[in-house]
Design an enzyme around this catalytic site. Sequence first.
Site, PDB file in Angstrom:
ATOM      1  N   TRP A 144       1.802   1.734  -8.914  1.00 49.39           N
ATOM      2  CA  TRP A 144       2.083   3.275  -9.558  1.00 49.39           C
ATOM      3  C   TRP A 144       3.793   3.312 -10.138  1.00 49.39           C
ATOM      4  O   TRP A 144       3.923   3.407 -11.189  1.00 49.39           O
ATOM      5  CB  TRP A 144       1.812   4.178  -8.580  1.00 49.39           C
ATOM      6  N   GLY A 157      -5.455   8.118  -4.009  1.00 43.38           N
ATOM      7  CA  GLY A 157      -3.756   8.466  -4.519  1.00 43.38           C
ATOM      8  C   GLY A 157      -3.453   9.795  -3.702  1.00 43.38           C
ATOM      9  O   GLY A 157      -2.923  10.571  -4.587  1.00 43.38           O
ATOM     10  N   HIS A 165       6.865  -7.717  -1.876  1.00 31.26           N
ATOM     11  CA  HIS A 165       6.438  -7.223  -0.646  1.00 31.26           C
ATOM     12  C   HIS A 165       7.567  -7.869   0.403  1.00 31.26           C
ATOM     13  O   HIS A 165       7.428  -7.675   1.707  1.00 31.26           O
ATOM     14  CB  HIS A 165       5.172  -7.096  -0.295  1.00 31.26           C
ATOM     15  N   LYS A 197       0.734  -1.161   0.333  1.00 31.20           N
ATOM     16  CA  LYS A 197       0.036  -0.063  -0.101  1.00 31.20           C
ATOM     17  C   LYS A 197       0.781   1.335  -0.123  1.00 31.20           C
ATOM     18  O   LYS A 197       0.134   2.138   0.293  1.00 31.20           O
ATOM     19  CB  LYS A 197      -0.953   0.116   1.203  1.00 31.20           C
TER      20      LYS A 197
END
Length: 301
Positions: free
Chosen positions: A59, A266, A105, A54
């Site tokens: 992006w 965002g 991650h 997160k």
Amino acid sequence: MEQNGEGKPKQPVIFDGMALPPFPPLVKDAKGRFEEIRDLHCRKDDVLLVIYPKSGTHWVWEIVCMLLKKKAEYMKETKEFFFLEAIPDMSVVHNLASPRPLNTHVPYRWLPKQHIENGGKIVHVLRNPKDVAVSMFHHFNNTKEFGEPIDFKTFYERVFMGPVPLFGGWFSYEKEFEQAEAKDTRSAIFTLHYESLKKNPIQETKRLAKFLDVDLSDEVLAEIVDKCSFKKLKEANDTMKDFIKIVPGKTEVNPQEIMSKLYRKGEIGDWKNHFTVALNEHFDAVFKEEMKDSKIQVQYE
Ligand code: A3P
């Protein structure tokens, strides 16, 4: 994290002190998949995005892909095709064309050893933990990966700050990374702040391009920044992508729906709409203690 109180209890996968998302390979054999990641055969030009969940993985992954291709063109696949802990079969990775924009991650200690020995490039994104908590809260409630929706306070206490947080928790993840960065004599690690990228996208994308040894005209760079803006990326994501193929078994919610909810707001500072004064004070006190030996600077606005 073991029970959500309001809905049916769900057991997360637990391994090495970390709660893990219920991706089929992790549910099946988390230790086995982590070992496969650590022992992955790497190529010298692999680029590894290593980012706490997160914090802007999708992006920055899109930006990195465009920079590597030197074109402001969206990838045909989602980042999930290159997502080490979620791909159904690691042989998929072996067949990808170079340079591979791999992403994960897993905490630093579990990264592919060969990539580190190679001095392979690692892109790390750091986002302020209060916004990470809020983003994760919505993600959990949308995907129902850990049970029926819960309120923010319950999520904060039991999940984000709980005894076995996701991937070991923000503090441990970022401190482990900071230590690795301090020993990174080959400058193989590049840390980007989510907030800086949001505030100064051209400047930060230029720095990232330089790190990746990609030489681009200002025009193409500006085009990449534009195509990766929140609005454009969300639109692009809504009209393409094939997430279903890559994460079989996630049947409770339509995967396309999850992906569109992933591009939620965002923004910087949505934590102010979720943290009560008491929760905020609690977090600041924990942060002060946990990060007392750290030089990490976070940007809350
Ligand atoms: P929010 O839930 O706060 O909106 P990840 O990809 O690591 O799962 O991170 C998801 C977060 O990154 C979400 O945060 C999402 O909206 C945000 N994000 C995705 N694309 C973005 C963009 N182009 N600009 C800013 N934030 C973006």
